[in-house]
Design an enzyme around this catalytic site. Structure first.
Site, PDB file in Angstrom:
ATOM      1  N   SER A 159      32.999  -7.291 -11.502  1.00 17.66           N
ATOM      2  CA  SER A 159      32.083  -8.324 -11.042  1.00 17.66           C
ATOM      3  C   SER A 159      32.098  -9.542 -11.987  1.00 17.66           C
ATOM      4  CB  SER A 159      30.682  -7.703 -10.947  1.00 17.66           C
ATOM      5  OG  SER A 159      29.722  -8.679 -10.656  1.00 17.66           O
TER       6      SER A 159
ATOM      7  N   ASP B 163      29.263  -1.012 -19.615  1.00 13.76           N
ATOM      8  CA  ASP B 163      28.649  -0.876 -20.934  1.00 13.76           C
ATOM      9  C   ASP B 163      28.895   0.501 -21.558  1.00 13.76           C
ATOM     10  OD1 ASP B 163      27.268  -3.488 -21.159  1.00 13.76           O
ATOM     11  OD2 ASP B 163      26.329  -2.796 -19.315  1.00 13.76           O
TER      12      ASP B 163
ATOM     13  N   GLN C 234      32.373   0.824 -23.211  1.00 12.80           N
ATOM     14  CA  GLN C 234      32.798  -0.249 -24.120  1.00 12.80           C
ATOM     15  C   GLN C 234      33.120   0.248 -25.531  1.00 12.80           C
ATOM     16  OE1 GLN C 234      30.142  -3.608 -24.105  1.00 12.80           O
ATOM     17  NE2 GLN C 234      30.459  -4.032 -21.934  1.00 12.80           N
TER      18      GLN C 234
ATOM     19  N   HIS D 142      26.210  -8.615 -22.260  1.00 14.90           N
ATOM     20  CA  HIS D 142      24.989  -7.804 -22.352  1.00 14.90           C
ATOM     21  C   HIS D 142      24.982  -7.190 -23.753  1.00 14.90           C
ATOM     22  CE1 HIS D 142      21.719  -5.165 -21.501  1.00 14.90           C
ATOM     23  NE2 HIS D 142      22.445  -4.070 -21.309  1.00 14.90           N
TER      24      HIS D 142
ATOM     25  N   GLY E 154      28.374 -11.318 -10.845  1.00 12.50           N
ATOM     26  CA  GLY E 154      29.638 -12.014 -11.059  1.00 12.50           C
ATOM     27  C   GLY E 154      30.109 -12.815  -9.851  1.00 12.50           C
TER      28      GLY E 154
ATOM     29  N   GLU F 296      14.600  -4.006 -15.648  1.00 13.64           N
ATOM     30  CA  GLU F 296      15.237  -3.197 -14.604  1.00 13.64           C
ATOM     31  C   GLU F 296      14.545  -1.842 -14.448  1.00 13.64           C
ATOM     32  OE1 GLU F 296      19.147  -3.680 -16.072  1.00 13.64           O
ATOM     33  OE2 GLU F 296      19.164  -1.877 -17.304  1.00 13.64           O
TER      34      GLU F 296
ATOM     35  N   GLU G 156       8.399  -2.023   7.548  1.00  9.39           N
ATOM     36  CA  GLU G 156       7.195  -2.488   6.860  1.00  9.39           C
ATOM     37  C   GLU G 156       7.291  -2.399   5.345  1.00  9.39           C
ATOM     38  OE1 GLU G 156       4.891  -4.163   8.139  1.00  9.39           O
ATOM     39  OE2 GLU G 156       5.369  -3.830  10.254  1.00  9.39           O
TER      40      GLU G 156
ATOM     41  N   SER H 226      -0.240 -14.279   6.378  1.00  8.44           N
ATOM     42  CA  SER H 226      -1.561 -14.543   6.974  1.00  8.44           C
ATOM     43  C   SER H 226      -2.646 -14.394   5.918  1.00  8.44           C
ATOM     44  CB  SER H 226      -1.808 -13.546   8.102  1.00  8.44           C
ATOM     45  OG  SER H 226      -1.916 -12.236   7.560  1.00  8.44           O
TER      46      SER H 226
HETATM   47  P1  NAD Z   1      31.938  -3.857 -13.183  1.00 10.57           P
HETATM   48  O1  NAD Z   1      31.614  -2.412 -13.026  1.00 10.57           O
HETATM   49  O2  NAD Z   1      31.856  -4.746 -12.005  1.00 10.57           O
HETATM   50  O3  NAD Z   1      33.402  -4.003 -13.774  1.00 10.57           O
HETATM   51  C1  NAD Z   1      33.841  -3.267 -14.872  1.00 10.57           C
HETATM   52  C2  NAD Z   1      35.349  -3.325 -14.931  1.00 10.57           C
HETATM   53  O4  NAD Z   1      35.780  -2.597 -16.082  1.00 10.57           O
HETATM   54  C3  NAD Z   1      36.041  -2.710 -13.733  1.00 10.57           C
HETATM   55  O5  NAD Z   1      37.065  -3.578 -13.333  1.00 10.57           O
HETATM   56  C4  NAD Z   1      36.600  -1.405 -14.287  1.00 10.57           C
HETATM   57  O6  NAD Z   1      37.783  -1.043 -13.644  1.00 10.57           O
HETATM   58  C5  NAD Z   1      36.871  -1.777 -15.726  1.00 10.57           C
HETATM   59  N1  NAD Z   1      36.906  -0.599 -16.605  1.00 10.57           N
HETATM   60  C6  NAD Z   1      36.067   0.461 -16.572  1.00 10.57           C
HETATM   61  N2  NAD Z   1      36.409   1.353 -17.529  1.00 10.57           N
HETATM   62  C7  NAD Z   1      37.469   0.814 -18.188  1.00 10.57           C
HETATM   63  C8  NAD Z   1      38.280   1.259 -19.273  1.00 10.57           C
HETATM   64  N3  NAD Z   1      38.057   2.440 -19.858  1.00 10.57           N
HETATM   65  N4  NAD Z   1      39.267   0.438 -19.688  1.00 10.57           N
HETATM   66  C9  NAD Z   1      39.507  -0.739 -19.097  1.00 10.57           C
HETATM   67  N5  NAD Z   1      38.786  -1.205 -18.046  1.00 10.57           N
HETATM   68  C10 NAD Z   1      37.782  -0.436 -17.605  1.00 10.57           C
HETATM   69  O7  NAD Z   1      31.025  -4.375 -14.395  1.00 10.57           O
HETATM   70  P2  NAD Z   1      30.199  -5.746 -14.480  1.00 10.57           P
HETATM   71  O8  NAD Z   1      28.994  -5.618 -13.643  1.00 10.57           O
HETATM   72  O9  NAD Z   1      31.112  -6.895 -14.328  1.00 10.57           O
HETATM   73  O10 NAD Z   1      29.680  -5.650 -15.999  1.00 10.57           O
HETATM   74  C11 NAD Z   1      30.466  -6.072 -17.087  1.00 10.57           C
HETATM   75  C12 NAD Z   1      29.530  -6.515 -18.201  1.00 10.57           C
HETATM   76  O11 NAD Z   1      28.758  -7.608 -17.748  1.00 10.57           O
HETATM   77  C13 NAD Z   1      28.534  -5.455 -18.653  1.00 10.57           C
HETATM   78  O12 NAD Z   1      28.334  -5.603 -20.028  1.00 10.57           O
HETATM   79  C14 NAD Z   1      27.280  -5.824 -17.892  1.00 10.57           C
HETATM   80  O13 NAD Z   1      26.091  -5.383 -18.526  1.00 10.57           O
HETATM   81  C15 NAD Z   1      27.383  -7.333 -17.940  1.00 10.57           C
HETATM   82  N6  NAD Z   1      26.607  -8.062 -16.915  1.00 10.57           N
HETATM   83  C16 NAD Z   1      26.701  -7.731 -15.605  1.00 10.57           C
HETATM   84  C17 NAD Z   1      26.005  -8.456 -14.662  1.00 10.57           C
HETATM   85  C18 NAD Z   1      26.094  -8.145 -13.187  1.00 10.57           C
HETATM   86  O14 NAD Z   1      25.263  -8.652 -12.448  1.00 10.57           O
HETATM   87  N7  NAD Z   1      27.055  -7.367 -12.703  1.00 10.57           N
HETATM   88  C19 NAD Z   1      25.215  -9.540 -15.062  1.00 10.57           C
HETATM   89  C20 NAD Z   1      25.167  -9.882 -16.402  1.00 10.57           C
HETATM   90  C21 NAD Z   1      25.874  -9.129 -17.320  1.00 10.57           C
HETATM   91 MG    MG Z   2      19.203  -7.484 -16.051  1.00 12.36          MG
END
Ligand code: NAD
Ligand code: MG
Length: 339
Positions: free
Chosen positions: A27, A83, A86, A108, A134, A195, A227, A252
């Site tokens: 994303s 996360d 990571q 994050h 994203g 959240e 509802e 209302s």
């Molecule tokens: P996501 O789940 O959409 O994407 C994660 C990606 O990482 C995927 O493409 C997955 O294939 C890849 N991946 C997973 N495990 C892996 C590994 N072992 N090695 C390599 N690649 C791997 O995640 P996201 O929602 O884009 O979140 C990414 C970061 O952004 C997080 O830190 C999240 O907290 C932060 N964030 C997300 C949002 C949101 O709305 N989605 C908003 C703000 C911040």
């Molecule tokens: Mg949040």
């Protein structure tokens, strides 16, 4: 008051000559990579060998490397994988290449706040966190706008971490909407709190209770769904647009009177706040983080059983049925109830 930055405060030239690796193409990853590329930055995407995203990223015109190769190549490494994986990926594939003067970036703060990732002293550590999904980060950028972002600097080794972070946010389009300064500490704790108590935990349980009470009292489940669940979005849209006053203007006077009379009966303020404080305290002292880290180490048995249980809940089944038959239908990509 939080300090705010806008486009005039961000200088994209801080990214000039810097190579940026975006680790992950989900994303956030696809949006950051494509927006930075369109902003003229030198970007590559870091992925696992055999990743399904590899051809997708290449097709979008991006260079792709393995995670270690991308980390080695880059001056700025932005970690946009889930996360909970990571720390493992960082320690194995990224840490060996975090040499002095480079920057490590996050969207994050969880892994820094709870010391799952401990970067070396010589690197900048910053956060560029869009306050939106994203896909919106990408679509607003293409439309010439942006999603508001948070900026934070955990470690300023070069003395320029803020300038680099703000330039990065300008590159993804966030500065067009506004950038709020925070810390990894506050971003992580407020994000988890919001959240858990209000947005996901609170809302889902509130809707579930309402749905169950009506159904158990003998009303049609479809009616209960409309509802207590379907209308939630309409109400939230009004609040999002013009605050609670805008919602009260649209509903209302009967509904508004009921809001004042019955809201505090179902959400007893002092008791609910005391419970929310207990949740906050678990976030602040690391209890929640410890549970989530352990859950992931133990194969997610609790998490998976809860997910399976929810999928079978009548509100999800009835909602899926209704959405399938409605012209306003749900987004079929998101509709897990129909799979
Ligand atoms: P996501 O789940 O959409 O994407 C994660 C990606 O990482 C995927 O493409 C997955 O294939 C890849 N991946 C997973 N495990 C892996 C590994 N072992 N090695 C390599 N690649 C791997 O995640 P996201 O929602 O884009 O979140 C990414 C970061 O952004 C997080 O830190 C999240 O907290 C932060 N964030 C997300 C949002 C949101 O709305 N989605 C908003 C703000 C911040
Ligand atoms: Mg949040």
């Amino acid at each position: 008051m939080a300090k705010m930055y806008y486009e005039k405060d961000c200088d994209l030239s801080w990214l000039k000559g810097k190579k940026i690796a975006i680790i992950g193409y989900g994303s956030q990853g696809h949006a950051h990579a494509l927006n930075l590329k369109d902003s003229g930055c030198d970007v590559c995407v870091g992925l696992r060998e055999g990743s399904k995203s590899w051809p997708a990223a290449e097709k979008a015109g991006l260079a792709v490397k393995t995670v270690p190769a991308a980390a080695q190549w880059a001056d700025i490494v932005m970690i946009l994988i889930n996360d909970e994986v990571q720390a493992e990926v960082y320690n194995r594939d990224i840490a060996p290449y975090m040499t002095e003067g480079k920057a490590l970036a996050f969207a994050h703060g969880f892994n820094i706040r709870y010391q799952q990732i401990v970067p070396p002293a010589g690197v900048d550590v910053f956060m560029a966190a869009p306050k939106g999904p994203g896909h919106t980060v990408r679509s607003t950028y293409v439309a010439g706008k942006g999603v508001p972002c948070l900026v934070a600097v955990e470690q300023d080794a070069t003395g320029h971490a803020y300038q680099i972070a703000l330039a990065y946010i300008a590159g993804i389009g966030g500065a067009r909407a506004g950038v709020m300064e925070t810390t990894f500490h506050d971003e992580t704790e407020t994000d988890l709190f919001g959240e858990q108590t209000v947005l996901c935990g609170g809302v889902v349980d509130l809707m579930r209770c309402g749905f169950e009470v009506l159904v158990e009292a003998g009303y049609e489940p479809e009616n209960a769904y409309f509802e207590c669940i379907h209308e939630m979005k309409l109400i939230i849209d009004l609040i999002n647009k013009g605050g609670v006053a805008a919602m009260n203007f649209s509903i209302s006077d009967t509904a508004e009177f009921g809001e004042y009379v019955s809201g505090p009966r179902v959400i007893p303020h002092e008791e609910t706040k005391a419970r929310m404080r207990a949740v906050l305290s678990d976030i602040q002292d690391g209890t929640f983080a410890g549970k989530w880290i352990a859950e992931n180490k133990n194969g997610r048995t609790f998490f998976n059983s809860k997910r399976a249980q929810l999928k079978k809940h009548q509100m999800e089944i009835v909602g899926g049925e209704l959405r399938r038959n409605m012209i306003w239908g749900g987004d079929s990509d998101l509709d897990t109830a129909s799979n």
